[in-house]
Write an enzyme that holds these catalytic residues in place. Structure first.
Site, PDB file in Angstrom:
ATOM      1  CG  ASP A  81      -2.269   0.936   0.865  1.00  0.00           C
ATOM      2  OD1 ASP A  81      -2.059   1.464  -0.312  1.00  0.00           O
ATOM      3  OD2 ASP A  81      -2.982   1.144   2.004  1.00  0.00           O
ATOM      4  CE  LYS A  82       4.659   0.252  -5.230  1.00  0.00           C
ATOM      5  NZ  LYS A  82       6.811   0.509  -4.094  1.00  0.00           N
ATOM      6  CB  SER A 193      15.307  -0.416  -1.825  1.00  0.00           C
ATOM      7  OG  SER A 193      14.328   0.814  -3.398  1.00  0.00           O
ATOM      8  CG  ASN A 195      15.007  -2.136  -7.258  1.00  0.00           C
ATOM      9  OD1 ASN A 195      15.292  -2.781  -7.444  1.00  0.00           O
ATOM     10  ND2 ASN A 195      13.723  -2.470  -6.100  1.00  0.00           N
ATOM     11  CB  THR A 256      16.637  -7.481   5.669  1.00  0.00           C
ATOM     12  OG1 THR A 256      16.098  -9.034   4.541  1.00  0.00           O
ATOM     13  CG2 THR A 256      17.594  -8.672   6.671  1.00  0.00           C
ATOM     14  N   GLY A 315      10.022 -14.246   3.638  1.00  0.00           N
ATOM     15  CA  GLY A 315       9.998 -15.258   3.443  1.00  0.00           C
ATOM     16  C   GLY A 315       9.152 -15.702   4.080  1.00  0.00           C
TER      17      GLY A 315
END
Length: 376
Positions: A81-82, A193, A195, A256, A315
């Site tokens: 939910d950016k 991040s 990216n 993480t 995970g």
């Protein structure tokens, strides 16, 4: 029978082959509608159905941490939910808390698509979204309209705007924090991040300290502030961040983010691009990160004797995955990729499994399980 896992997911993933980002956008539109029409009779009926099906209430799962009450330890990780468009609905889906964002001071479109890929053979996702969001000011306006309406703690994950040079990163984070500081229950400094060009260099102690310094000076309300770290850091770098967490009195560490490593993947070719995962930029989440994130949780707990709270993410698909992170030292856990693969029943399944673990180990509350590996 889990309808999502055995019917809906195969239809969307295998038959329709829906683009992952398009599917996410449609999901968010639906959840946003539910969130913003919650006063309607029909919507209340839907939310009641969701709550009865997906929510587990048990006092053994509750915790009070850094001045906040968490009804259970399973939260929604940042990235889903950016823009905070569905902030009011997450409690109805069983979550004990939700982290919005990543949000940046300057609105930005992110990286060009395609930028989100499923790796089903690995129970993983590869993303290079690039912090696409509408900006801190838009989120602030939206959350201000809903202030006081959340039944679970709401965190806000802050990132650096792509247009901001690294040397001005501290001011960029500060500008976002100023707009949002009264609207979130806790805040996360995302410097991990892969990216955003150069972002991970902000994990360096000298760079990170400048960000934490200005945020804590602005933090008159003493909002809990976390730092989110990458799974690819060396132990020495993690130890440096632990030192900064103590120096700047952070609420804790989130361990993480996604990994840039590609070793051990079963996926040979990504269908959308025809390339191997090793040839595609971005971070990998899901099962490939599971063990490394748990190792880092364990390291932080050992280095701090459990004095710094940890939010474990990476995970988590099953109650056993959640239990492993909690007993390694995580006070809370977050899910994202696992929730996509397992579906909306996953949170209640994890919570039911955690309650069974508490009974198996004759523990009275989830807080007694934190760091259980190290307790004699």
């Amino acid at each position: 029978m889990d309808i999502y896992k055995f019917a809906v997911r195969p239809l969307l993933f295998d038959l329709v082959k829906a683009d992952p980002e398009w599917l996410h956008q449609q999901t968010m539109r639906s959840l946003s509608w539910l969130s913003h029409t919650s006063d309607r009779t029909s919507t209340k009926w839907v939310q009641n159905i969701l709550q009865k099906s997906l929510c587990i209430e048990d006092s053994r799962l509750e915790q009070n941490l850094f001045g906040l009450r968490f009804p259970n330890p399973v939260g929604l990780a940042a990235g889903f939910d950016k823009d905070g468009v569905a902030a009011r609905i997450w409690s109805s889906l069983g979550f004990g808390f939700a982290e919005l964002g990543t949000v940046t001071f300057v609105a930005q479109p992110g990286n060009p698509p395609p930028r989100l890929f499923r790796l089903p053979l690995d129970q993983a996702a590869l993303n290079r979204m690039g912090f696409n969001n509408h900006g801190a000011a838009v989120m602030a306006t939206r959350l201000a309209d809903e202030k006081g309406l959340f039944s679970i703690p709401i965190g806000i994950n802050l990132g650096k705007s792509k247009v901001t040079p690294l040397e001005a990163a501290a001011e960029d984070y500060l500008n976002s924090f100023r707009l949002l500081k009264e609207l979130g229950d806790y805040f996360v400094v995302n410097v991990s991040s892969p990216n955003t060009p150069g972002l991970r260099s902000l994990q360096d102690a000298s760079m990170l300290s400048s960000i934490l310094d200005v945020l804590q000076k602005e933090n008159q309300s003493h909002k809990p502030i976390f730092v989110k770290i990458a799974p690819d850091l060396e132990w020495e770098a993690i130890a440096d961040i632990i030192g900064l967490a103590k120096t700047y009195q952070l609420a804790g560490i989130i361990a993480t983010n996604t990994t840039i490593r590609r070793d051990g993947l079963k996926t040979q070719v990504i269908e959308q691009t025809g390339k191997a995962p090793q040839e595609e930029a971005g971070g990998i989440s899901g099962a490939p990160v599971r063990d490394r994130s748990t190792e880092i949780i364990r390291f932080i707990w050992q280095q701090t004797q459990g004095e710094i709270p940890i939010i474990g993410v990476g995970g988590i698909f099953t109650p056993e995955d959640a239990w492993a992170k909690i007993t390694a030292g995580a006070s809370l856990i977050q899910v994202y990729t696992g929730w996509i693969y397992q579906g909306p029943m996953m949170v209640s399944q994890i919570l039911t499994g955690l309650l069974a673990k508490l009974e198996e180990h004759e523990l009275n509350s989830i807080s007694e399980a934190i760091g259980l590996e190290f307790k004699s």
